[in-house]
Scaffold this motif. Structure first.
Motif, short mmCIF file in Angstrom:
data_model
loop_
_atom_site.label_atom_id
_atom_site.label_comp_id
_atom_site.label_asym_id
_atom_site.label_seq_id
_atom_site.Cartn_x
_atom_site.Cartn_y
_atom_site.Cartn_z
N LEU A 70 0.79 -1.22 0.00
CA LEU A 70 0.00 0.00 0.00
C LEU A 70 0.82 1.27 0.00
O LEU A 70 0.28 2.34 -0.25
N ARG A 71 2.11 1.22 0.28
CA ARG A 71 2.87 2.46 0.45
C ARG A 71 4.14 2.51 -0.35
O ARG A 71 5.21 2.52 0.20
N PRO A 72 4.15 2.67 -1.67
CA PRO A 72 3.03 2.56 -2.60
C PRO A 72 2.92 1.12 -3.09
O PRO A 72 3.74 0.28 -2.70
N PRO A 73 1.97 0.83 -3.98
CA PRO A 73 1.90 -0.52 -4.55
C PRO A 73 3.20 -0.87 -5.27
O PRO A 73 3.91 0.01 -5.77
N TRP A 74 3.50 -2.17 -5.32
CA TRP A 74 4.78 -2.61 -5.89
C TRP A 74 4.98 -2.12 -7.32
O TRP A 74 6.08 -1.70 -7.70
N GLY A 75 3.93 -2.18 -8.14
CA GLY A 75 4.09 -1.76 -9.54
C GLY A 75 4.53 -0.32 -9.65
O GLY A 75 5.47 0.02 -10.40
N LEU A 76 3.88 0.56 -8.90
CA LEU A 76 4.23 1.98 -8.92
C LEU A 76 5.62 2.20 -8.34
O LEU A 76 6.40 3.02 -8.84
N ALA A 77 5.94 1.47 -7.27
CA ALA A 77 7.26 1.61 -6.66
C ALA A 77 8.36 1.29 -7.65
O ALA A 77 9.36 2.01 -7.78
N PHE A 78 8.18 0.20 -8.40
CA PHE A 78 9.24 -0.20 -9.33
C PHE A 78 9.27 0.66 -10.58
O PHE A 78 10.31 0.77 -11.23
N ASP A 79 8.16 1.29 -10.95
CA ASP A 79 8.22 2.28 -12.02
C ASP A 79 9.23 3.37 -11.67
O ASP A 79 10.06 3.77 -12.49
N GLY A 80 9.14 3.83 -10.43
CA GLY A 80 10.07 4.87 -9.97
C GLY A 80 11.50 4.37 -9.88
O GLY A 80 12.45 5.08 -10.24
N LEU A 81 11.67 3.14 -9.41
CA LEU A 81 13.01 2.58 -9.28
C LEU A 81 13.67 2.39 -10.63
O LEU A 81 14.87 2.66 -10.80
#
Length: 385
Positions: A369-380
């Protein structure tokens, strides 16, 4: 010597820990927990010194807040997560320079004044289908002369849209959200006055569509809500929403990582207490998994320290990358370490009365939830290239 943030949090954590069996069964927050945090002065850690709080700047003030959150999360993660939202939301005003906007400075002072008076801030920003990206909002905002009695400057709007994961719904005094203002192409940040909100009663403009029934972070009241011409105030940041999010991002990464790490701290400590008296009887596999779990814990601590030191260096660009990487890494490490611990202690860890079952679900929920894994890895991925 003035008390430290962790020493202010410790007595509260001790009491929460003594009530652990009962607290693990909770599905709702207790307003008395937040009143106690306020009475201890913890909510004012995110208020500038000049306005009656303890905040000096990002470089000096984030670590003490994280230390307090880490202590509290070890005792009860649910109210601690909601408490973490408070400085996370205020960081939009604290971690971003004013760029010479008088309206921004007046709003910032008024927002902080609400905290001194006892307000708790939260967020109801995410939307179904957005993948956790708060800029992908379909909510709309139209200008309206409302909230005349609210002593916070800012343009008034009416917002319509569906939201979910509103952690602290019914407890928070104000909650931020995003919407697209009428006549504009890009989303903006707003806040709602929720001081009179009663969760189990339909409110004008604000309806709880579905109460939180999550397996993890069960008592956070992360309800889904429907906004229907709900009165709101625009956050008067003079630049884009993306730039506002970038400024607060490194701070928020540290705050939420502190909660994850606090849960892991407690899980390792309690497991050690159970295993140490009979360590000679542990099987080879159990010894190896326990050694790996404690190594995981150590690595998570080093990652968190690296996040804080990068933020304290003053290099905001480096801090954003370190925050994204560190938060994701600690979430993964914590989940892995909890799995190892449950394997060592055995199947009893998944009984309803075992804190390990709750902790495992809590760290998994925090990771998603903080953030969802998909969004997190977009940033990474973007940062890596």
């Amino acid at each position: 010597m003035a008390p430290t943030s962790s020493s202010l949090a410790a007595p509260i954590a001790d009491d929460w820990r003594s009530e652990r069996v009962e607290r693990m069964q909770r599905r709702r927050l207790d307003q008395r927990d937040f009143q106690r945090l306020q009475d201890a002065g913890l909510t004012r850690l995110a208020v500038p010194v000049a306005l009656g709080g303890e905040w000096q700047n990002v470089e000096l003030s984030v670590r003490p807040i994280c230390e307090a959150l880490r202590v509290l999360a070890a005792a009860d993660p649910s109210p601690t997560l909601v408490s973490a939202m408070h400085p996370a939301v205020l960081s939009f005003w604290l971690a971003n320079d004013s760029t010479g906007s008088d309206e921004w400075e007046r709003q910032r002072a008024a927002v902080c004044a609400t905290v001194v008076e006892g307000a708790h801030w939260g967020t109801v920003t995410s939307e179904p289908g957005s993948g956790g990206d708060v800029t992908r909002t379909r909510s709309t905002a139209v200008r309206a002369d409302v909230l005349r009695d609210l002593n916070i400057p800012g343009r008034r709007y009416l917002i319509t849209g569906d939201k979910h994961f509103g952690s602290g719904t019914g407890v928070c005094s104000f909650m931020i959200t995003t919407a697209i203002p009428d006549g504009e192409a890009n989303p903006a940040l707003f806040f709602l006055d929720t001081r009179e909100l009663v969760v189990d009663r339909e409110q004008p403009g604000f309806t709880v569509a579905k109460e939180w029934d999550g397996i993890g972070m069960a008592a956070t009241q992360s309800h889904a809500v429907r906004l229907e011409r709900c009165p709101a105030v625009r956050v008067e940041w003079p630049d884009s929403l993306e730039s506002l999010l970038r400024g607060a991002g490194p701070v928020n990464s540290c705050l939420f990582t502190a909660v994850v790490l606090g849960v892991l701290d407690e899980a390792v400590s309690v497991a050690r207490g159970r295993l140490a008296p009979n360590s000679d009887d542990m099987r080879a596999y159990e010894r190896v998994e326990w050694a790996k779990a404690t190594s995981d814990h150590w690595v998570a601590e080093q990652v968190f320290e690296g996040m804080l030191r990068t933020l304290e260096s003053g290099d905001r660009s480096a801090a954003r990358v370190a925050g994204m990487r560190g938060k994701t890494a600690v979430a993964e490490i914590a989940e892995q370490a909890l799995l190892r611990i449950t394997r060592v202690i055995g199947g009893g860890t998944f009984s309803a009365s075992s804190p390990f079952a709750s902790w495992f679900s809590d760290v998994r929920a925090l990771g998603f939830l903080r953030p969802p894994w998909g969004l997190a890895f977009d940033g990474l991925i973007a940062a890596s290239l």
